[in-house]
Design an enzyme around this catalytic site. Structure first.
Site, PDB file in Angstrom:
ATOM      1  N   LYS A  33     -42.768 -47.322 -23.772  1.00 48.57           N
ATOM      2  CA  LYS A  33     -43.685 -46.218 -24.075  1.00 48.57           C
ATOM      3  C   LYS A  33     -44.260 -45.659 -22.777  1.00 48.57           C
ATOM      4  CE  LYS A  33     -44.734 -47.974 -28.628  1.00 48.57           C
ATOM      5  NZ  LYS A  33     -45.456 -49.002 -29.378  1.00 48.57           N
TER       6      LYS A  33
ATOM      7  N   GLN B 178     -50.964 -52.288 -29.704  1.00 46.95           N
ATOM      8  CA  GLN B 178     -49.706 -52.853 -30.207  1.00 46.95           C
ATOM      9  C   GLN B 178     -49.982 -53.963 -31.228  1.00 46.95           C
ATOM     10  OE1 GLN B 178     -46.537 -51.686 -29.167  1.00 46.95           O
ATOM     11  NE2 GLN B 178     -45.846 -52.952 -30.856  1.00 46.95           N
TER      12      GLN B 178
ATOM     13  N   ASP C 105     -51.148 -43.172 -33.475  1.00 41.25           N
ATOM     14  CA  ASP C 105     -50.285 -43.955 -34.374  1.00 41.25           C
ATOM     15  C   ASP C 105     -50.467 -43.504 -35.825  1.00 41.25           C
ATOM     16  OD1 ASP C 105     -48.544 -45.805 -33.317  1.00 41.25           O
ATOM     17  OD2 ASP C 105     -50.054 -47.367 -33.042  1.00 41.25           O
TER      18      ASP C 105
END
Ligand code: NAD
Length: 295
Positions: free
Chosen positions: A53, A97, A120
């Site tokens: 990422k 994460q 997200d």
């Protein structure tokens, strides 16, 4: 005739090129889109995701930063870090994460991220916007990527029967929310199947668009698919393969060899949906940065 491939690599590259263009434009206006990923613990797979990422951000001209914390990090310490990132004007997107170590509540963490930085799309505020069809929220990256793949492949969705296998909060449910809306690349009649669905075959066999997000290697076989259907495989599964250089290979939830003989279009694994997730994360971050100029 074998199914046409829906090429996630090419479509993701197109999305990333668009993101790079938008980033260049925003930088001229004094804003460099910034994504900060937080990784707690040392899970090797999560480490690889976070590093890719960060790399993808840099390639697009964005600021990509990772913060790595020890597995022993307390919930309070992580929540305070999120507060700091929420208040940092150079950070437009925050990603924590998952999974997190046991002592930290994932729900508390998701709810602490400012909805305007929740790239997200997991915050209940954005989930609500997604379901009500409010386009200024953020949709979760994987299902949003599937929708872009359908669009780029020229798949007509209006009035089609879309069957989704899997009801997770990160794929199945938001996928349904996207396809059920009235509007472009949606307007489907949506069915969600799951582990307690009674007659899976009866549902999958009438799907014009079949989306598999199950986590079971090659579970969707040729007999489960209506001839001519469009099949999107979200699954990423590692299976042992002594003949492969690493001793394993990656397969999807769809039995590609069988289903590609029945479907009209199919996304492969690897080279399908997996590539879209990071591309959509970048796209959400650029949009978050742009929104700061509009408010
Ligand atoms: P999950 O484990 O949270 O959900 C799996 C779903 O499958 C559940 O809702 C369950 O009800 C359903 N299911 C299980 N067995 C079933 C059966 N026999 N019949 C019908 N339904 C059944 O998984 P997830 O997080 O949604 O991920 C699904 C797959 O997608 C995994 O392989 C994961 O690795 C992959 N994934 C890929 C990406 C990507 O970027 N491509 C992103 C997220 C997840």
């Amino acid at each position: 005739m074998p199914a046409e491939i829906i090429d996630g690599v090419a479509i993701a590259a197109k999305v990333r090129a668009r993101v790079a263009e938008e980033t260049a434009e925003l930088r001229k206006r004094g804003v460099t889109p910034g994504l900060t990923a937080v990784l707690v613990g040392d899970d090797p797979a999560s480490g690889v995701y976070v590093a890719s990422k960060e790399r993808a951000c840099k390639e697009a001209g964005m600021n990509g930063k990772s913060i790595r914390l020890p597995a022993s990090t307390s919930e309070e310490a992580l929540l305070l870090l999120i507060d700091t990132l929420n208040n940092d004007p150079t950070v437009h997107g925050i990603l924590v994460q998952m999974p997190l170590p046991k002592q930290i509540s994932e729900q508390k963490v998701i709810r602490r991220i400012a909805p305007t930085k929740d790239v997200d799309g997991f915050h209940p505020f954005n989930v609500g916007k997604l379901f009500t069809g409010d386009a200024d929220g953020f949709a979760p990256c994987t299902p949003a990527g599937v929708q872009v793949m359908l669009e780029e492949a020229g798949v007509e969705t209006a009035g089609k029967d879309a069957v989704i296998i899997g009801r997770s909060n990160i794929v199945g449910k938001p996928m349904a929310a996207l396809l059920i809306q009235s509007g472009k690349n949606a307007n489907c009649t949506v069915t969600i199947c799951h582990s307690r669905t009674k007659d899976l075959l009866a549902h999958t066999r009438r799907a014009d668009i079949l989306i598999a997000a199950i986590g079971k290697p090659e579970m969707v076989t040729g007999d489960m698919v209506k001839p001519g259907a469009v099949v999107i495989d979200v699954g990423i599964n590692r299976v042992d393969d002594p003949a492969a250089p690493k001793g394993y290979r990656i397969v999807g939830d769809v039995h590609f060899e069988q289903v590609s003989k029945v479907a009209s279009r199919i996304s492969p694994v690897p080279g399908g949906v997996g590539r879209m997730t990071i591309a959509m994360l970048l796209a959400n971050t650029v949009r978050a940065a742009r929104l700061t100029l509009e408010h």
